[in-house]
Design a protein around this motif. Structure first.
Motif, short mmCIF file in Angstrom:
data_model
loop_
_atom_site.label_atom_id
_atom_site.label_comp_id
_atom_site.label_asym_id
_atom_site.label_seq_id
_atom_site.Cartn_x
_atom_site.Cartn_y
_atom_site.Cartn_z
N LYS A 116 0.83 -1.21 0.00
CA LYS A 116 0.00 0.00 0.00
C LYS A 116 0.87 1.26 0.00
N LYS A 117 1.97 1.23 0.74
CA LYS A 117 2.88 2.38 0.78
C LYS A 117 3.47 2.63 -0.61
N ARG A 118 3.89 1.55 -1.30
CA ARG A 118 4.43 1.70 -2.65
C ARG A 118 3.37 2.25 -3.61
N GLU A 119 2.13 1.78 -3.45
CA GLU A 119 1.05 2.27 -4.32
C GLU A 119 0.79 3.75 -4.08
N ARG A 120 0.80 4.18 -2.82
CA ARG A 120 0.60 5.61 -2.51
C ARG A 120 1.73 6.46 -3.08
N GLU A 121 2.96 5.95 -2.96
CA GLU A 121 4.11 6.69 -3.51
C GLU A 121 4.01 6.77 -5.03
N ALA A 122 3.58 5.68 -5.68
CA ALA A 122 3.44 5.67 -7.13
C ALA A 122 2.35 6.65 -7.55
N ASP A 123 1.24 6.68 -6.80
CA ASP A 123 0.16 7.62 -7.11
C ASP A 123 0.61 9.06 -6.90
N GLY A 124 1.43 9.30 -5.89
CA GLY A 124 1.94 10.65 -5.60
C GLY A 124 2.84 11.15 -6.70
N THR A 125 3.70 10.30 -7.25
CA THR A 125 4.59 10.72 -8.33
C THR A 125 3.83 10.89 -9.63
N ALA A 126 2.79 10.06 -9.83
CA ALA A 126 1.99 10.18 -11.04
C ALA A 126 1.21 11.49 -11.02
#
Length: 130
Positions: A116-126
């Motif tokens: 979930k942390k990786r998904e949030r980080e990926a969404d933040g960069t996108a």
């Protein structure tokens, strides 16, 4: 001759009463071949033939047909009464098993949190790149 007719009458009456009570007391969803009301009417109108027909083709096959409504809702073998269920014999092995279950559950929680942390980080960069 009169004794045989009287005996036949008593047997027919006993059979009729038994089948009438049995058909009324049987669950409607378990009665075979005809609706429950139809069986009661047949038994009332034709005491001997209706009773025999009820026993042969109408009566529920299961011996559990006369259980109470509460018992019918319960499963046949509750988990703690199930035949062949293995019971804990060695408390140390039981504790070891539970410890392993807890460790696996904790590892799964950590992996889920990391995902979930990786998904949030990926969404933040996108979102920042847009």
């Amino acid at each position: 001759m009169i004794k045989i007719e009287g005996l036949f009458g008593i047997v027919t009456l006993a059979l009729w009463v038994f089948c009438l009570v049995d058909s009324i007391g049987s669950p409607a969803d378990r009665v075979r071949n005809l609706p429950k009301v139809a069986w009661v009417i047949i038994i009332l109108l034709f005491p001997f033939v209706g009773s025999i027909a009820w026993l042969v083709v109408g009566r529920p096959k299961s011996t559990n047909a006369r259980r109470s409504a509460y018992e019918r809702e319960q499963p046949g073998f509750p988990e703690y009464d199930r035949p062949g269920r293995a019971a804990a014999v060695d408390p140390e092995k039981d504790a070891e098993f539970l410890r392993g279950v807890r460790e696996r559950a904790e590892a799964q929680r950590k992996a889920y949190d990391e995902q979930k942390k990786r998904e949030r980080e990926a969404d933040g960069t996108a979102d920042g790149a847009s």
